[in-house]
Each structure stands twice: as C-alpha cells, then as structure tokens.
Write an enzyme that holds these catalytic residues in place. Sequence first.
Site, short mmCIF file in Angstrom:
data_model
loop_
_atom_site.label_atom_id
_atom_site.label_comp_id
_atom_site.label_asym_id
_atom_site.label_seq_id
_atom_site.Cartn_x
_atom_site.Cartn_y
_atom_site.Cartn_z
N GLY A 10 0.60 -0.91 0.24
CA GLY A 10 0.35 0.06 -0.32
C GLY A 10 0.79 1.06 0.25
O GLY A 10 0.83 2.68 0.74
N GLY A 13 -0.16 4.82 -0.89
CA GLY A 13 -1.33 4.91 -0.76
C GLY A 13 -1.39 6.20 0.59
O GLY A 13 0.16 7.08 1.11
N ILE A 15 -0.83 6.89 4.07
CA ILE A 15 -0.42 6.16 5.34
C ILE A 15 0.77 5.40 4.94
O ILE A 15 1.94 5.42 5.40
CB ILE A 15 -1.09 5.63 5.66
CG1 ILE A 15 0.06 5.08 7.69
CG2 ILE A 15 -1.97 4.17 6.13
CD1 ILE A 15 -0.86 4.87 8.58
N PRO A 106 -5.74 -1.09 15.30
CA PRO A 106 -6.46 -0.19 15.28
C PRO A 106 -6.07 1.29 15.23
O PRO A 106 -6.28 1.49 14.21
CB PRO A 106 -7.55 -0.64 15.90
CG PRO A 106 -7.06 -1.76 16.95
CD PRO A 106 -5.57 -1.47 16.67
N ASN A 107 -4.92 1.71 15.69
CA ASN A 107 -4.31 2.85 15.37
C ASN A 107 -3.18 2.88 15.73
O ASN A 107 -2.81 2.04 17.00
CB ASN A 107 -5.14 3.94 16.31
CG ASN A 107 -5.60 5.61 15.86
OD1 ASN A 107 -3.88 5.82 15.81
ND2 ASN A 107 -6.47 6.09 15.89
N HIS A 135 -13.39 11.15 10.67
CA HIS A 135 -12.34 11.47 9.34
C HIS A 135 -12.30 12.34 8.15
O HIS A 135 -13.66 12.58 7.77
CB HIS A 135 -12.00 10.27 9.02
CG HIS A 135 -12.23 8.99 10.75
ND1 HIS A 135 -11.94 8.90 11.72
CD2 HIS A 135 -9.86 7.92 10.78
CE1 HIS A 135 -11.30 8.09 11.98
NE2 HIS A 135 -10.49 7.72 12.19
N HIS A 136 -11.49 12.11 7.61
CA HIS A 136 -11.78 13.03 5.84
C HIS A 136 -12.51 11.87 5.30
O HIS A 136 -12.75 10.64 5.60
CB HIS A 136 -10.50 12.38 5.53
CG HIS A 136 -9.62 11.21 5.69
ND1 HIS A 136 -10.23 10.25 4.53
CD2 HIS A 136 -8.71 10.00 6.53
CE1 HIS A 136 -9.69 9.26 4.69
NE2 HIS A 136 -8.73 8.72 6.12
N LYS A 139 -12.17 8.58 3.49
CA LYS A 139 -11.90 6.62 4.31
C LYS A 139 -13.22 5.63 3.81
O LYS A 139 -14.47 6.70 3.24
CB LYS A 139 -12.30 7.03 5.29
CG LYS A 139 -11.75 5.50 6.80
CD LYS A 139 -11.95 5.97 7.93
CE LYS A 139 -11.62 5.02 8.98
NZ LYS A 139 -10.77 4.11 8.96
N GLY A 145 -11.75 1.51 12.93
CA GLY A 145 -11.29 0.03 13.10
C GLY A 145 -10.77 0.47 14.88
O GLY A 145 -11.46 0.43 15.94
N THR A 146 -10.15 2.07 15.18
CA THR A 146 -10.26 2.67 16.10
C THR A 146 -11.35 2.62 17.09
O THR A 146 -11.18 2.66 18.56
CB THR A 146 -9.64 3.92 15.81
OG1 THR A 146 -8.05 3.82 14.79
CG2 THR A 146 -8.86 4.56 17.38
#
Length: 250
Positions: A10, A13, A15, A106-107, A135-136, A139, A145-146
Amino acid sequence: MSKLRVAVLGAKGRIGSEAVRAVEAAEDLELVAALGRGDKLETLVEAGAQVVVELTTPDAVMDNLDFCLRHGIHGVVGTTGWTDERLAQLRTWLDAAPGAGVLIAPNFSIGAVLTMRFAQQAARFFESAEIIELHHPNKADAPSGTAARTAQLIAEARAEAGCPPQPDATRTALDGARGADVDGVPVHSVRLRGLLAHQEVLLGGVGETLTIRHDSLHHSSFMPGILLGVRRVVDTPGLTVGLENFLDLG
Ligand SMILES: NC(=O)c1ccc[n+]([C@@H]2O[C@H](COP(=O)([O-])OP(=O)(O)OC[C@H]3O[C@@H](n4cnc5c(N)ncnc54)[C@H](O)[C@@H]3O)[C@@H](O)[C@H]2O)c1
Ligand SMILES: O=C(O)C1=N[C@H](C(=O)O)CCC1
C-alpha cells in the site's frame, strides 16, 4: 548489526507513502520493497523481506497476510475491517507458521492508544458512554477501526464491572440517528473535508460528563507506532492485537 529488512504494502497510499519515508529514515531498518495494487507479492520473497507493513484495504489485507505467513514473513497491520471471523482465520494461518508474528493495530498513534486505555479505565464509573469518530471523507470504512475497538474495550470493562445497560428512552428514531451499536455502545461517524483522524469518547454520570478527545493532525502521528511494531513483532510470535501490548502501559 544487520538491518531489519522491511517491505511496505500500500506504498502509494496516504499512510503507506508516509511509512515508506519513515522506514527509509530509520537507521536500523532497510526498505527492501514498496508495493502497490497490482504488484506481485513474490517480490517480497525475492527481496528477502522479514517484516511487511500492511496498509492497503480491507479487501486486500487477508490475501496479503496469507501470502506473508506462508513465506514466514512477519506482519505489522494498520488496515482496518477486522471481524472475529477474520481474526480466527488469521490465527489458523499463524498456527501453521511457527515463529511468525502479526501485530494488528487499530491505531498506531500513541495518543489514540492512550485514549482507548483511558476510556477503558473510566467506563465503569459512568452510566453512559458514546463515541464520535471524525475522519477525512476518503475513508472507506465506518465506523473507524479505532472507534470499534474503543467501543469493545468500554463494553468489556462495563460487563466486567456488572454495569447495567445504558439509559436511553428513545422509542422512535430515524435510521442511523443513534449511531451504530457496537457491543451496546453507540458510535457516530463523521466524514468531513479538512479532517484526518479524530475521536471523542463521551462519558456521562449524574451531574457530570467526561470527554476524552484525540486528534491526529498528520500521518506522521502514526509513524513511531509503526516503527515500534516492526522492531517488536519479530520477537513476538503469534497474534498481537493493539499497539498497547508493546508500550508497557502496566
Ligand atoms: N492503524 C492506523 O493507525 C491507521 C492509520 C491510517 C490509516 N489506517 C488504515 O490503513 C488503510 C489504508 O489507509 P489510507 O488512508 O492510506 O488508504 P489509501 O486508499 O490512501 O491507500 C491504500 C493503498 O493500498 C493500495 N492497495 C490496494 N490493494 C492493494 C494490494 N492488494 N496490494 C498493495 N497495495 C494495495 C491502494 O492502491 C492504495 O494506494 C485503511 O484501512 C485505513 O483505515 C490505519
Ligand atoms: O485514515 C484512516 O483511514 C484511519 N484509519 C484508522 C481507523 O479506522 O481507526 C486509524 C485512524 C486513521
């Protein structure tokens, strides 16, 4: 000392591209592959990757981890979309790959991990608990997930303490008005241009409320956690869920 050989999946992407830079900048790590959609997973083996940082999509993550574990490559996973069924499948692959480790986080941001811990600690003292995650708008998944993990931790803490169900007199509601029900904890998802990743945990008792808020303002907030995960997962066989397991929080 030889450097740990790391690949990023990824890699183009939001992140993933930040993770590529973070691995390249770490003196004890060597970036041996940076793969995107359509690239051959065999490259990981040819490059001698020891750890894969998985930052793709919920659709791709399972096939990627299956491949990694069949080739004895450890995984540090930020991709979301985890269910009990997926975790069970992952455990069977890990059973067949002795010595291999996978961290699902998750974070990766330290502040978000602490938010989850504080919420877990506070949950039993309050009648009501709700989560707002923001979130943005690019997403793909909701709730985050958090937020899902935070809700699970709150629900577990409340159940352990014998707390009754939360008070809520709602009898009629528009679909979605009370959020998604995650183990009895309402979770509300906001998608807004300008935001990155934010979460508020609202706790309410008689005559008082407590709000725990965390803001990730840049993807750099996730990098120390990713690098910690890479360094620790190679000595942690099996499945680890949550970066808190590597933070000695007590
Ligand atoms: N755990 C954390 O701290 C954390 C932080 C941020 C994002 N995330 C999660 O990470 C994931 C990625 O988020 P993002 O914002 O970077 O999304 P993104 O859409 O910007 O990036 C995903 C990238 O993966 C690529 N991709 C898709 N399938 C692939 C495959 N089979 N192999 C290789 N690459 C593939 C896509 O082309 C894309 O470039 C999401 O699930 C997100 O929720 C987790
Ligand atoms: O930007 C995202 O997508 C994020 N996903 C994770 C989640 O779903 O909790 C972590 C925060 C950023």
